[in-house]
Design a protein around this motif. Sequence first.
Motif, PDB file in Angstrom:
ATOM      1  N   LYS A 152      10.224  17.716  62.241  1.00 43.24           N
ATOM      2  CA  LYS A 152      10.704  19.430  61.771  1.00 43.24           C
ATOM      3  C   LYS A 152      11.360  19.185  60.636  1.00 43.24           C
ATOM      4  CE  LYS A 152       8.480  23.949  60.665  1.00 43.24           C
ATOM      5  NZ  LYS A 152       8.102  24.848  61.329  1.00 43.24           N
ATOM      6  N   GLU A 208      13.414  17.319  60.407  1.00 45.12           N
ATOM      7  CA  GLU A 208      14.681  16.309  59.167  1.00 45.12           C
ATOM      8  C   GLU A 208      13.804  16.402  57.813  1.00 45.12           C
ATOM      9  OE1 GLU A 208      14.126  12.854  61.361  1.00 45.12           O
ATOM     10  OE2 GLU A 208      16.194  12.864  62.137  1.00 45.12           O
ATOM     11  N   SER A 209      11.944  17.098  57.852  1.00 44.45           N
ATOM     12  CA  SER A 209      11.333  16.847  56.520  1.00 44.45           C
ATOM     13  C   SER A 209      11.289  18.037  55.347  1.00 44.45           C
ATOM     14  CB  SER A 209      10.135  16.554  56.711  1.00 44.45           C
ATOM     15  OG  SER A 209       9.878  17.506  58.235  1.00 44.45           O
ATOM     16  N   ASP A 210      11.652  19.474  57.108  1.00 42.15           N
ATOM     17  CA  ASP A 210      11.441  20.207  56.268  1.00 42.15           C
ATOM     18  C   ASP A 210      12.871  21.079  55.550  1.00 42.15           C
ATOM     19  OD1 ASP A 210      12.177  23.841  56.426  1.00 42.15           O
ATOM     20  OD2 ASP A 210       9.852  23.878  56.818  1.00 42.15           O
ATOM     21  N   GLU A 211      12.151  21.723  54.453  1.00 48.37           N
ATOM     22  CA  GLU A 211      13.007  21.920  52.718  1.00 48.37           C
ATOM     23  C   GLU A 211      14.177  22.574  53.321  1.00 48.37           C
ATOM     24  OE1 GLU A 211      15.279  21.282  49.598  1.00 48.37           O
ATOM     25  OE2 GLU A 211      13.196  20.107  50.338  1.00 48.37           O
ATOM     26  N   LEU A 212      13.826  23.739  53.999  1.00 41.45           N
ATOM     27  CA  LEU A 212      14.738  24.483  54.044  1.00 41.45           C
ATOM     28  C   LEU A 212      16.006  24.375  55.441  1.00 41.45           C
ATOM     29  CD1 LEU A 212      15.824  27.781  54.409  1.00 41.45           C
ATOM     30  CD2 LEU A 212      14.425  28.157  56.234  1.00 41.45           C
ATOM     31  N   ARG A 272      16.889  21.000  55.781  1.00 41.05           N
ATOM     32  CA  ARG A 272      17.585  19.996  54.811  1.00 41.05           C
ATOM     33  C   ARG A 272      18.717  20.780  54.150  1.00 41.05           C
ATOM     34  NH1 ARG A 272      12.412  16.702  53.402  1.00 41.05           N
ATOM     35  NH2 ARG A 272      13.651  17.052  50.997  1.00 41.05           N
ATOM     36  N   ARG A 273      18.325  21.769  53.048  1.00 40.12           N
ATOM     37  CA  ARG A 273      19.134  22.842  52.700  1.00 40.12           C
ATOM     38  C   ARG A 273      20.164  23.402  53.588  1.00 40.12           C
ATOM     39  NH1 ARG A 273      16.854  27.041  49.669  1.00 40.12           N
ATOM     40  NH2 ARG A 273      14.132  26.329  50.126  1.00 40.12           N
ATOM     41  N   ASN A 292      21.919  29.924  49.519  1.00 38.08           N
ATOM     42  CA  ASN A 292      19.953  30.377  49.032  1.00 38.08           C
ATOM     43  C   ASN A 292      19.733  31.540  49.740  1.00 38.08           C
ATOM     44  OD1 ASN A 292      19.896  30.304  52.507  1.00 38.08           O
ATOM     45  ND2 ASN A 292      19.323  28.422  51.971  1.00 38.08           N
TER      46      ASN A 292
END
Length: 179
Positions: free
Chosen positions: A14, A16-20, A22-23, A63
Motif C-alpha cells: 500500500k 509503495e502503490s498508493d498515490e498519496l 508516493r507523493r 499538496n
Amino acid sequence: MFKMPRVVPDQKTKFESDELFRRLARETEVRYTGYRDRPLEERRQRFQAGVREGHTEMAFMTNGTNMYLQLATGFNSKEVDFEKEPGKVHLRSCFIMNGVCVRWRGYVDLERLDGVGCLEYDEEAAAEEDRFLREEIEKYKARLREFEEKQRAFRVPTTSHAHHAHSHAHAEQANIQVR
C-alpha cells in the motif's frame, strides 16, 4: 472483544502503490502551520516550545497535507535534534497513516519555520503491527469457531426420518373417511 486492526494486511505494498504515499515519500517543502494568526517571532517561540514538549504541526506544501506530529523528547531521543545543524531542528515522528506504519522525517529552519520533509515506510513498526494484526485475526477465528460450536450444541436435531414419520401421520389422518 475483537479489536479493530490499526493496519492493513500488506502495508508495504500500500505504501509503495498508493498515490498519496508516493507523493509524500519524496522530500518536499514543509512548513510549520501552528499559530498562523500570530506574529513571526511568537510563532518561532511557540514552535520551539512545542517541539521541546513533544509535538508540532507540519504541512507538506506540495499538496497541503497537514500532520500533527508527536515527538519523543528526552535525553536519548533521536526524534528531535537541535544540535545536528545550526539554525535547524531535525525531526522524526512515527505513526500510522491510512493503515500503514510510517515515519515523518525532515528538518525545519528555526527562523523561517519551513524546511524539507518526507514520509518513509517504517519497517520495524510495520512488523510489530503485522504481528498484532495476525494475533487479533487468530483470536477472532477462535471465537468464531467457539460460537459456531455452541450454536451446533443448542440446535434441535431435525432428521429427515423424524420429519418423514410426522408427515406420514398427517397423511393417514387425512385419508380417514367418515360414512
